[in-house]
Design a protein around this motif. Structure first.
Motif, PDB file in Angstrom:
ATOM      1  N   ARG A 123      -2.986   0.971 -14.175  1.00 50.30           N
ATOM      2  CA  ARG A 123      -1.981   0.520 -13.219  1.00 50.30           C
ATOM      3  C   ARG A 123      -0.768   1.444 -13.227  1.00 50.30           C
ATOM      4  NH1 ARG A 123      -1.474  -5.867 -14.790  1.00 50.30           N
ATOM      5  NH2 ARG A 123      -3.386  -6.564 -13.776  1.00 50.30           N
ATOM      6  N   GLU A 125       3.096   0.464 -11.972  1.00 52.96           N
ATOM      7  CA  GLU A 125       3.887  -0.652 -11.455  1.00 52.96           C
ATOM      8  C   GLU A 125       5.373  -0.379 -11.548  1.00 52.96           C
ATOM      9  OE1 GLU A 125       1.401  -4.628 -12.421  1.00 52.96           O
ATOM     10  OE2 GLU A 125       2.285  -3.660 -14.183  1.00 52.96           O
ATOM     11  N   TYR A 139       7.904   2.211  -0.183  1.00 50.56           N
ATOM     12  CA  TYR A 139       6.824   1.999  -1.149  1.00 50.56           C
ATOM     13  C   TYR A 139       5.541   1.544  -0.449  1.00 50.56           C
ATOM     14  CZ  TYR A 139      10.579   2.127  -4.647  1.00 50.56           C
ATOM     15  OH  TYR A 139      11.639   2.496  -5.425  1.00 50.56           O
ATOM     16  N   GLN A 140       5.662   0.691   0.543  1.00 50.71           N
ATOM     17  CA  GLN A 140       4.477   0.236   1.266  1.00 50.71           C
ATOM     18  C   GLN A 140       3.832   1.391   2.034  1.00 50.71           C
ATOM     19  OE1 GLN A 140       6.396  -3.096   3.255  1.00 50.71           O
ATOM     20  NE2 GLN A 140       5.347  -4.555   1.912  1.00 50.71           N
ATOM     21  N   GLY A 143       1.591   3.242  -0.066  1.00 43.96           N
ATOM     22  CA  GLY A 143       0.375   2.547  -0.456  1.00 43.96           C
ATOM     23  C   GLY A 143       0.565   1.457  -1.488  1.00 43.96           C
ATOM     24  N   ALA A 144       1.802   1.169  -1.864  1.00 44.97           N
ATOM     25  CA  ALA A 144       2.060   0.125  -2.858  1.00 44.97           C
ATOM     26  C   ALA A 144       1.980  -1.256  -2.222  1.00 44.97           C
ATOM     27  CB  ALA A 144       3.446   0.316  -3.481  1.00 44.97           C
ATOM     28  N   THR A 145       1.579  -2.220  -3.023  1.00 45.68           N
ATOM     29  CA  THR A 145       1.578  -3.621  -2.628  1.00 45.68           C
ATOM     30  C   THR A 145       2.756  -4.298  -3.309  1.00 45.68           C
ATOM     31  OG1 THR A 145      -0.832  -3.623  -2.475  1.00 45.68           O
ATOM     32  CG2 THR A 145       0.254  -5.771  -2.691  1.00 45.68           C
ATOM     33  N   VAL A 146       3.600  -4.934  -2.514  1.00 47.46           N
ATOM     34  CA  VAL A 146       4.708  -5.708  -3.069  1.00 47.46           C
ATOM     35  C   VAL A 146       4.158  -7.107  -3.343  1.00 47.46           C
ATOM     36  CG1 VAL A 146       7.029  -6.601  -2.687  1.00 47.46           C
ATOM     37  CG2 VAL A 146       6.410  -4.329  -1.837  1.00 47.46           C
ATOM     38  N   LEU A 147       4.121  -7.496  -4.608  1.00 48.97           N
ATOM     39  CA  LEU A 147       3.516  -8.767  -5.007  1.00 48.97           C
ATOM     40  C   LEU A 147       4.481  -9.916  -4.729  1.00 48.97           C
ATOM     41  CD1 LEU A 147       1.994  -7.606  -8.413  1.00 48.97           C
ATOM     42  CD2 LEU A 147       0.842  -7.770  -6.193  1.00 48.97           C
TER      43      LEU A 147
END
Length: 173
Positions: A123, A125, A139-140, A143-147
């Motif tokens: 990971r 993070e 960030y999106q 390619g990042a996922t915001v949890l």
């Protein structure tokens, strides 16, 4: 009139001990941006051993432009019990406003991704403040996922000292 040569593109490298004062200056700028200067205690003397002492606990990349450190990414190793693998946790990333849009932020994140992959981490993070919409969109796009379902829990200072006793906190009047 002599022609000016174009400015050199920003460069990335691992932080070195002589960079610590510049990194602390950028941390101060980040704290101002995040409206968290009341929490700031870092000095070059307190940061140096954690990056370059006998038992470093964090690493740092810096971005340079015009021979000056204008960006940093401070990170460390964490561990996922679900994956049974280490991970890379980005504590802070900051690019001075004058250098945003130059590709430094994207380059720092991509370099951290390469480090995570090269080290076999499961990971990569980090956290982002919920009001920082520009960073969230950036960030999106990367390619990042915001949890949405996770919240950070934190205990510091006197509360940490009390927490360590295992006793419930003293009630306040």
């Amino acid at each position: 009139m002599p022609e000016r040569s174009p400015p050199e593109p920003p460069t990335l490298r691992a932080a070195e001990p002589h960079d610590v004062p510049a990194i602390v200056g950028l941390i101060r700028e980040l704290a101002e941006f995040e409206r968290l200067t009341h929490l700031l205690k870092v000095t070059p003397e307190t940061l140096h051993p954690h990056l370059f002492g006998p038992r470093p606990v964090a690493e740092c990349l810096v971005g340079e432009a015009g021979g000056r450190v204008v960006a940093f990414a401070l990170f460390f190793t964490n561990f996922s019990t679900f994956l049974a693998q280490p991970g890379l946790y980005l504590e802070d990333l900051y690019v001075q406003p004058a250098h945003r849009g130059s590709g430094l932020g994207r380059a720092l994140l991509a370099q951290l991704g390469r480090i995570a992959v090269a080290r076999g981490y499961g990971r990569f993070e980090w956290s982002v403040l919920d009001w920082n919409e520009n960073a969230i969109r950036f960030y999106q796009r990367m390619g990042a996922t915001v949890l949405p379902d996770w919240r950070i829990c934190r205990v510091t200072g006197d509360a940490l000292q009390a927490f360590a006793t295992g006793l419930p906190p003293a009630s306040t009047p």
